[in-house]
Design an enzyme around this catalytic site. Structure first.
Site, PDB file in Angstrom:
ATOM      1  N   CYS A  53       0.532  -1.610  -0.175  1.00  0.00           N
ATOM      2  CA  CYS A  53      -0.014   0.164  -0.389  1.00  0.00           C
ATOM      3  C   CYS A  53       0.795   1.348   0.005  1.00  0.00           C
ATOM      4  O   CYS A  53       1.191   2.044  -0.999  1.00  0.00           O
ATOM      5  CB  CYS A  53      -0.854  -0.102   1.375  1.00  0.00           C
ATOM      6  SG  CYS A  53      -1.561  -1.557   1.662  1.00  0.00           S
TER       7      CYS A  53
HETATM    8  N1  LIG Z   1      -2.522  -5.921   1.820  1.00  0.00           N
HETATM    9  C1  LIG Z   1      -3.229  -5.177   2.127  1.00  0.00           C
HETATM   10  O1  LIG Z   1      -2.765  -5.025   3.370  1.00  0.00           O
HETATM   11  C2  LIG Z   1      -3.900  -4.301   1.620  1.00  0.00           C
HETATM   12  C3  LIG Z   1      -4.599  -3.019   2.550  1.00  0.00           C
HETATM   13  C4  LIG Z   1      -5.443  -2.174   1.556  1.00  0.00           C
HETATM   14  C5  LIG Z   1      -6.167  -2.440   0.773  1.00  0.00           C
HETATM   15  N2  LIG Z   1      -5.423  -3.192  -0.219  1.00  0.00           N
HETATM   16  C6  LIG Z   1      -5.455  -3.795  -1.740  1.00  0.00           C
HETATM   17  O2  LIG Z   1      -6.322  -4.445  -2.193  1.00  0.00           O
HETATM   18  C7  LIG Z   1      -6.076  -4.898  -3.223  1.00  0.00           C
HETATM   19  C8  LIG Z   1      -5.579  -6.463  -3.256  1.00  0.00           C
HETATM   20  O3  LIG Z   1      -4.762  -6.371  -2.437  1.00  0.00           O
HETATM   21  P1  LIG Z   1      -3.730  -7.738  -1.696  1.00  0.00           P
HETATM   22  O4  LIG Z   1      -2.873  -6.977  -0.723  1.00  0.00           O
HETATM   23  O5  LIG Z   1      -5.042  -8.769  -1.473  1.00  0.00           O
HETATM   24  O6  LIG Z   1      -3.210  -8.275  -3.030  1.00  0.00           O
HETATM   25  P2  LIG Z   1      -2.855  -9.793  -3.098  1.00  0.00           P
HETATM   26  O7  LIG Z   1      -1.813  -9.716  -3.769  1.00  0.00           O
HETATM   27  O8  LIG Z   1      -2.276 -10.743  -1.829  1.00  0.00           O
HETATM   28  O9  LIG Z   1      -3.765 -10.976  -3.576  1.00  0.00           O
HETATM   29  C9  LIG Z   1      -4.844  -9.988  -4.960  1.00  0.00           C
HETATM   30  C10 LIG Z   1      -5.315 -12.040  -5.397  1.00  0.00           C
HETATM   31  O10 LIG Z   1      -5.891 -11.753  -6.568  1.00  0.00           O
HETATM   32  C11 LIG Z   1      -5.116 -13.048  -7.712  1.00  0.00           C
HETATM   33  N3  LIG Z   1      -5.609 -12.966  -9.544  1.00  0.00           N
HETATM   34  C12 LIG Z   1      -4.857 -11.419  -9.605  1.00  0.00           C
HETATM   35  N4  LIG Z   1      -5.521 -11.461 -11.257  1.00  0.00           N
HETATM   36  C13 LIG Z   1      -6.663 -11.902 -11.168  1.00  0.00           C
HETATM   37  C14 LIG Z   1      -8.261 -11.844 -11.857  1.00  0.00           C
HETATM   38  N5  LIG Z   1      -7.990 -11.601 -13.188  1.00  0.00           N
HETATM   39  N6  LIG Z   1      -8.572 -12.907 -11.092  1.00  0.00           N
HETATM   40  C15 LIG Z   1      -8.755 -13.919  -9.822  1.00  0.00           C
HETATM   41  N7  LIG Z   1      -8.147 -13.041  -9.203  1.00  0.00           N
HETATM   42  C16 LIG Z   1      -7.042 -12.798  -9.385  1.00  0.00           C
HETATM   43  C17 LIG Z   1      -4.003 -13.078  -7.258  1.00  0.00           C
HETATM   44  O11 LIG Z   1      -4.016 -14.223  -7.608  1.00  0.00           O
HETATM   45  C18 LIG Z   1      -4.072 -12.828  -6.006  1.00  0.00           C
HETATM   46  O12 LIG Z   1      -4.383 -14.131  -4.749  1.00  0.00           O
HETATM   47  C19 LIG Z   1      -4.675  -4.388  -3.713  1.00  0.00           C
HETATM   48  O13 LIG Z   1      -5.777  -3.103  -4.230  1.00  0.00           O
HETATM   49  C20 LIG Z   1      -4.197  -2.981  -2.439  1.00  0.00           C
HETATM   50  O14 LIG Z   1      -3.785  -2.285  -3.021  1.00  0.00           O
HETATM   51  C21 LIG Z   1      -4.056  -4.194   0.541  1.00  0.00           C
END
Ligand SMILES: NC(=O)c1ccc[n+]([C@@H]2O[C@H](COP(=O)([O-])OP(=O)(O)OC[C@H]3O[C@@H](n4cnc5c(N)ncnc54)[C@H](O)[C@@H]3O)[C@@H](O)[C@H]2O)c1
Length: 449
Positions: A280
């Site tokens: 983030c």
């Molecule tokens: N990690 C955090 O603490 C956090 C906090 C707030 C917001 N976010 C936001 O949330 C979003 C996701 O982040 P995250 O940390 O969970 O990412 P992550 O990489 O842990 O998880 C994302 C998942 O999406 C899957 N994916 C990718 N493309 C795909 C598709 N076309 N169809 C289905 N699945 C697909 C990936 O395989 C992965 O398992 C981002 O925008 C991030 O900025 C993250």
């Protein structure tokens, strides 16, 4: 002919949300998506979880979690009860009444927003879109993404947002590694495209989390998330700059912060460190700087914060080099270094954007011998930015292994590290988190950086 009025539009979905008969789809089963699945199933909904990564789906089917915030037991309970079905079969979007999108939003190599994951997911949903579905984006992104990027893709088949299907945005807030909050207890900002969508988004999340915070438009909700993370990035940069200034003056920033935070108003403590990490804070601010160019407004503050935070691993390396020289008479190029903690923050296993990886890479170009210890990271996984470090294994901490290194650099202050052992058997410790002092260890071989 469409017979819905504003009163009846969405009424069926609303009642399905109220009586929990709605099926919820969560796309992207990562750090955000999997805890959302758990909270949604816990609230009584049937949840279908979608991920393109089949190995993750297979693990989840057998009740094995890869996310710290969701235990194997909690996962097994919802899988065996049939309330969570992980799949890579996107045709099952058709079964979902609500689809929540939690896919990555990284930066490209040129540090511009990479919306390919959001776009691919939206196209996959569009292929199965039907009347009365609610589609909500949770991924962090710039203002306009939901409206300008997603909506045209979803509407290309002829269905209209607000009339036939509903569109919303609700940013995820998470404090990874913190026991104090979980998905259900963190207030959730919600917005919809039009009044009906807004009501549905609020109702959906209202059945999962304790408190929803409705805002007037999707764009407001999109920038709420960016504002929160830019606030952190800028304040961390400020305190990192103060650290460098005070160190030059022989003043300990940590002591300054401890005293400053006793002010009961107008001050909020932020702590210096080796640089920013995680999905983030190092990334999200640049979603706004990119979008701002379209409006010809400059984003000097955000860019400056980025520059300062990015320079921190270099600062740590210069402090290390100086200490090796002055205390051990050893050039960095001949030193062996043990990095303690490679996760981007304490008590988590996530190494994405971790400053430790940058530091290891910088040190390796100086020909120093580098190893790492991290109780949460047995092996460095493949990362986009540091592919050459993938496969490097964690070494165990012991009297002998510590003694084999010329210097220890504490990059991540996990709770389950034996700081006393480090103090007793090391020649030099560079501490970027004030971990030794905070653990009550007095050691004259510690240099703060
Ligand atoms: N990690 C955090 O603490 C956090 C906090 C707030 C917001 N976010 C936001 O949330 C979003 C996701 O982040 P995250 O940390 O969970 O990412 P992550 O990489 O842990 O998880 C994302 C998942 O999406 C899957 N994916 C990718 N493309 C795909 C598709 N076309 N169809 C289905 N699945 C697909 C990936 O395989 C992965 O398992 C981002 O925008 C991030 O900025 C993250």
């Amino acid at each position: 002919m469409n017979v819905h009025t504003d009163q009846t539009r969405g009424a069926l979905l609303l009642s399905r949300l109220e009586n929990r008969s709605a099926t919820i789809g969560v796309v992207g089963l990562g750090y955000v998506g999997l805890p959302l699945v758990a909270a949604t199933a816990h609230a009584g909904f049937r949840v279908i979880g979608f991920d393109v990564d089949r190995s993750k789906v297979e693990k989840l089917k057998t009740g094995r979690s890869y996310i710290d915030a969701v235990s194997d037991e909690a996962l097994q309970a919802i899988v065996s009860a049939g309330s969570f079905m992980p799949t890579s079969d996107f045709a099952r979007f058709a079964e979902c009444d609500v689809i929540s999108i939690c896919v990555p939003t990284p930066l490209t190599k040129q540090r511009e927003p990479d919306l390919s994951f959001v776009e691919n997911t939206t196209r996959a949903i569009a292929a199965y879109l039907r009347r009365d579905q609610l589609i909500v984006l949770e991924s962090t992104t710039y203002p306009g993404t939901t409206d300008e990027v997603m909506k045209p893709i979803l509407e290309a088949g002829g269905l209209r947002s607000g009339r036939d299907f509903f569109l919303g945005y609700s940013p995820e807030r998470e404090d990874p590694g913190s026991a104090g909050f979980d998905t259900a207890t963190i207030p959730k900002v919600v917005a919809g495209d039009g009044a009906v969508a807004a009501r549905l988004v609020a109702r959906f999340y209202g059945s999962i989390v304790d408190k929803v915070v409705p805002v007037s438009s999707i764009k407001v909700a999109e920038v709420v998330k960016l504002t929160e993370n830019i606030f952190r990035a800028v304040n961390i940069a400020l305190v990192n700059e103060l650290k460098v200034i005070y160190a030059a003056m022989g003043i300990d920033i940590w002591e300054v912060i401890e005293a400053a935070k006793t002010k009961p108003f107008g001050y909020m403590p932020f702590y210096p460190g080796p640089g920013l990490g995680g999905h983030c804070i190092p990334i999200d601010p640049f979603y706004l700087t990119w979008k701002s160019r379209e409006f010809e407004v400059s984003t000097k503050f955000i860019e400056l914060a980025g520059e300062i935070n990015v320079s921190m691993p270099h600062y740590v390396m210069s402090k290390l080099s100086e200490a090796l020289d002055t205390q051990l008479g050893l050039p960095l190029s001949q030193a062996s270094i043990l990095i303690v903690g490679v996760a981007y923050k304490k008590n988590v296993s996530d190494v994405r954007e971790s400053p430790a990886l940058k530091l290891i890479e910088l040190l390796e170009t100086r020909a120093a011998d580098i190893a790492y210890h991290d109780p949460h990271v047995a092996r460095i996984p493949k990362t986009r930015k540091h592919p050459t470090l993938a496969g490097k294994d964690c070494i165990k901490l012991s009297r002998d292994s510590i003694g084999a290194y010329d210097a220890i650099v504490i990059v991540t202050d996990h709770d389950d590290i034996d700081y006393g052992l480090l103090a007793n058997h090391s020649r030099l410790i560079i501490d970027t988190r004030n971990a030794m002092q905070r653990n009550g260890i007095v050691c004259d071989r510690v240099v703060k950086a």
